[in-house]
Design a protein around this motif. Structure first.
Motif, PDB file in Angstrom:
ATOM      1  N   TYR A 129      -0.003   3.665  -7.022  1.00 23.98           N
ATOM      2  CA  TYR A 129      -0.851   4.819  -7.317  1.00 23.98           C
ATOM      3  C   TYR A 129      -0.575   5.369  -8.722  1.00 23.98           C
ATOM      4  O   TYR A 129      -1.504   5.817  -9.411  1.00 23.98           O
ATOM      5  CB  TYR A 129      -0.615   5.890  -6.252  1.00 23.98           C
ATOM      6  N   LEU A 130       0.692   5.298  -9.134  1.00 29.05           N
ATOM      7  CA  LEU A 130       1.025   5.730 -10.488  1.00 29.05           C
ATOM      8  C   LEU A 130       0.371   4.810 -11.512  1.00 29.05           C
ATOM      9  O   LEU A 130      -0.143   5.268 -12.543  1.00 29.05           O
ATOM     10  CB  LEU A 130       2.547   5.726 -10.669  1.00 29.05           C
ATOM     11  N   HIS A 131       0.351   3.515 -11.213  1.00 32.12           N
ATOM     12  CA  HIS A 131      -0.266   2.530 -12.098  1.00 32.12           C
ATOM     13  C   HIS A 131      -1.772   2.775 -12.229  1.00 32.12           C
ATOM     14  O   HIS A 131      -2.321   2.747 -13.345  1.00 32.12           O
ATOM     15  CB  HIS A 131      -0.004   1.127 -11.534  1.00 32.12           C
ATOM     16  N   VAL A 132      -2.420   3.067 -11.126  1.00 24.40           N
ATOM     17  CA  VAL A 132      -3.862   3.312 -11.135  1.00 24.40           C
ATOM     18  C   VAL A 132      -4.188   4.604 -11.882  1.00 24.40           C
ATOM     19  O   VAL A 132      -5.134   4.662 -12.681  1.00 24.40           O
ATOM     20  CB  VAL A 132      -4.401   3.364  -9.689  1.00 24.40           C
ATOM     21  N   LEU A 133      -3.407   5.646 -11.646  1.00 24.52           N
ATOM     22  CA  LEU A 133      -3.623   6.907 -12.343  1.00 24.52           C
ATOM     23  C   LEU A 133      -3.369   6.763 -13.846  1.00 24.52           C
ATOM     24  O   LEU A 133      -4.051   7.401 -14.661  1.00 24.52           O
ATOM     25  CB  LEU A 133      -2.708   7.991 -11.765  1.00 24.52           C
ATOM     26  N   LEU A 134      -2.404   5.916 -14.197  1.00 33.56           N
ATOM     27  CA  LEU A 134      -2.126   5.652 -15.605  1.00 33.56           C
ATOM     28  C   LEU A 134      -3.331   4.998 -16.274  1.00 33.56           C
ATOM     29  O   LEU A 134      -3.685   5.346 -17.409  1.00 33.56           O
ATOM     30  CB  LEU A 134      -0.895   4.749 -15.736  1.00 33.56           C
ATOM     31  N   HIS A 135      -3.986   4.085 -15.567  1.00 37.07           N
ATOM     32  CA  HIS A 135      -5.195   3.460 -16.094  1.00 37.07           C
ATOM     33  C   HIS A 135      -6.283   4.493 -16.337  1.00 37.07           C
ATOM     34  O   HIS A 135      -6.965   4.470 -17.374  1.00 37.07           O
ATOM     35  CB  HIS A 135      -5.699   2.389 -15.122  1.00 37.07           C
ATOM     36  N   ALA A 136      -6.461   5.402 -15.381  1.00 32.27           N
ATOM     37  CA  ALA A 136      -7.482   6.443 -15.524  1.00 32.27           C
ATOM     38  C   ALA A 136      -7.181   7.330 -16.738  1.00 32.27           C
ATOM     39  O   ALA A 136      -8.088   7.658 -17.522  1.00 32.27           O
ATOM     40  CB  ALA A 136      -7.549   7.284 -14.250  1.00 32.27           C
ATOM     41  N   ILE A 184       0.807  -1.224   0.000  1.00 36.12           N
ATOM     42  CA  ILE A 184       0.000   0.000   0.000  1.00 36.12           C
ATOM     43  C   ILE A 184       0.838   1.270   0.000  1.00 36.12           C
ATOM     44  O   ILE A 184       0.373   2.340  -0.389  1.00 36.12           O
ATOM     45  CB  ILE A 184      -0.964   0.002   1.220  1.00 36.12           C
ATOM     46  N   THR A 185       2.107   1.172   0.413  1.00 32.40           N
ATOM     47  CA  THR A 185       2.969   2.350   0.448  1.00 32.40           C
ATOM     48  C   THR A 185       3.760   2.534  -0.847  1.00 32.40           C
ATOM     49  O   THR A 185       4.521   3.500  -0.968  1.00 32.40           O
ATOM     50  CB  THR A 185       3.961   2.257   1.622  1.00 32.40           C
ATOM     51  N   HIS A 232     -10.053  -0.695  -9.516  1.00 34.72           N
ATOM     52  CA  HIS A 232      -8.741  -1.209  -9.910  1.00 34.72           C
ATOM     53  C   HIS A 232      -7.754  -1.100  -8.751  1.00 34.72           C
ATOM     54  O   HIS A 232      -6.960  -2.027  -8.503  1.00 34.72           O
ATOM     55  CB  HIS A 232      -8.212  -0.429 -11.124  1.00 34.72           C
ATOM     56  N   TYR A 233      -7.817   0.010  -8.048  1.00 37.38           N
ATOM     57  CA  TYR A 233      -6.952   0.198  -6.880  1.00 37.38           C
ATOM     58  C   TYR A 233      -7.241  -0.852  -5.808  1.00 37.38           C
ATOM     59  O   TYR A 233      -6.328  -1.482  -5.273  1.00 37.38           O
ATOM     60  CB  TYR A 233      -7.152   1.601  -6.310  1.00 37.38           C
ATOM     61  N   VAL A 234      -8.520  -1.062  -5.524  1.00 42.90           N
ATOM     62  CA  VAL A 234      -8.909  -2.032  -4.487  1.00 42.90           C
ATOM     63  C   VAL A 234      -8.494  -3.448  -4.887  1.00 42.90           C
ATOM     64  O   VAL A 234      -7.945  -4.201  -4.064  1.00 42.90           O
ATOM     65  CB  VAL A 234     -10.433  -1.962  -4.247  1.00 42.90           C
ATOM     66  N   LEU A 235      -8.736  -3.828  -6.135  1.00 48.85           N
ATOM     67  CA  LEU A 235      -8.401  -5.173  -6.593  1.00 48.85           C
ATOM     68  C   LEU A 235      -6.897  -5.405  -6.605  1.00 48.85           C
ATOM     69  O   LEU A 235      -6.416  -6.471  -6.199  1.00 48.85           O
ATOM     70  CB  LEU A 235      -8.976  -5.414  -7.990  1.00 48.85           C
ATOM     71  N   ASP A 236      -6.137  -4.412  -7.075  1.00 51.72           N
ATOM     72  CA  ASP A 236      -4.680  -4.553  -7.096  1.00 51.72           C
ATOM     73  C   ASP A 236      -4.115  -4.642  -5.685  1.00 51.72           C
ATOM     74  O   ASP A 236      -3.200  -5.434  -5.417  1.00 51.72           O
ATOM     75  CB  ASP A 236      -4.047  -3.370  -7.830  1.00 51.72           C
ATOM     76  N   LEU A 237      -4.668  -3.844  -4.789  1.00 55.81           N
ATOM     77  CA  LEU A 237      -4.210  -3.874  -3.398  1.00 55.81           C
ATOM     78  C   LEU A 237      -4.546  -5.218  -2.753  1.00 55.81           C
ATOM     79  O   LEU A 237      -3.714  -5.795  -2.025  1.00 55.81           O
ATOM     80  CB  LEU A 237      -4.859  -2.731  -2.619  1.00 55.81           C
ATOM     81  N   ALA A 238      -5.733  -5.719  -3.016  1.00 57.10           N
ATOM     82  CA  ALA A 238      -6.131  -7.027  -2.474  1.00 57.10           C
ATOM     83  C   ALA A 238      -5.223  -8.132  -3.003  1.00 57.10           C
ATOM     84  O   ALA A 238      -4.834  -9.045  -2.259  1.00 57.10           O
ATOM     85  CB  ALA A 238      -7.587  -7.313  -2.844  1.00 57.10           C
TER      86      ALA A 238
END
Length: 234
Positions: free
Chosen positions: A38-45, A32-33, A68-74
């Motif tokens: 976060y860069l990956h998720v923003l890139l998707h957006a 999570i840190t 996407h953030y929740v699934l990747d984190l999980a």
């Protein structure tokens, strides 16, 4: 359908083409840190907005980005629970695509899902399933008495023969459905070429006969499945 296709394309680009290995390693180590999460998720957006090029879809983009953030984190926290990383990987990918589908068709999700189910070609699904693991198991039973008499002097990848057989039968089934019988001959020739060195070096008649019987059985089952499918679907 075009909306779903563009969102799927954005997902494929973001998850596979524009995600370096060092990002993946950093995410797995820091979870999570990790800044790359976060860069990956923003890139998707950004990819979704770029491909859609329509601000009216901003709610869908936000919903997919958050999911996407929740699934990747999980997945990052679930990875250590699995011995094989392929399991959480494929679960994660299936869930991502399911989210895309749900966001696109959320207004008539139930009706559209029923429509898709009605469109499934069940004879084709049955043929595909049959030439995969069921045929591999049947062949294993048929060749069990012979395999115990074969002495191998080289190591092979675990279950490599089984997966090669499944892939070749899927090719044969596809060629039959497309009416390209000549391609089956090319496939047999290609397999023979790859097997030639092994058989030449081993100089083992039993191994040669075993491989020949297995190949003929594998192609035979696929051909029978293809012919039956073509007859039932016509």
């Amino acid at each position: 359908m075009m909306l779903f296709t563009k969102l799927l394309l954005a997902h494929l680009i973001g998850d596979f083409l524009l995600q370096p290995l060092r990002w993946v390693i950093h995410k797995e180590a820091n979870k999570i840190t990790s800044k790359y999460l976060y860069l990956h998720v923003l890139l998707h957006a950004a990819l979704m907005m770029l491909l859609l090029w329509d601000l009216s879809y901003w709610k869908i983009v936000v919903a997919i980005t958050l999911s996407h953030y929740v699934l990747d984190l999980a997945k990052l926290y679930a990875n250590p629970l699995f011995k094989r990383k392929t399991i959480p990987f494929f679960i994660d990918q299936v869930l991502h695509v399911a989210v895309l589908y749900a966001c696109v068709y959320f207004e008539n999700l139930y009706e559209h899902t029923l429509l898709l189910i009605d469109m499934i070609n069940w004879p084709l699904v049955t043929a595909i399933v049959f030439v995969s693991y069921p045929t591999a198991i049947i062949m294993g039973v048929l060749l069990e008495g012979m395999s115990s008499k074969i002495e191998l002097d080289h190591k092979s990848l675990p279950n490599a023969g089984k997966y090669i057989g499944i892939i070749e039968r899927l090719f044969v089934l596809t060629f039959i459905i497309l009416g390209r019988w000549e391609a089956i001959g090319l496939l047999i020739t290609a397999k023979s070429v790859f097997r030639f060195n092994d058989l030449k070096e081993s100089n083992n008649r039993k191994l040669t006969e075993y491989i020949l019987i297995g190949t003929l059985l594998s192609f035979g089952f696929a051909i029978i499945a293809g012919i039956l499918y073509m007859n039932f679907s016509s």
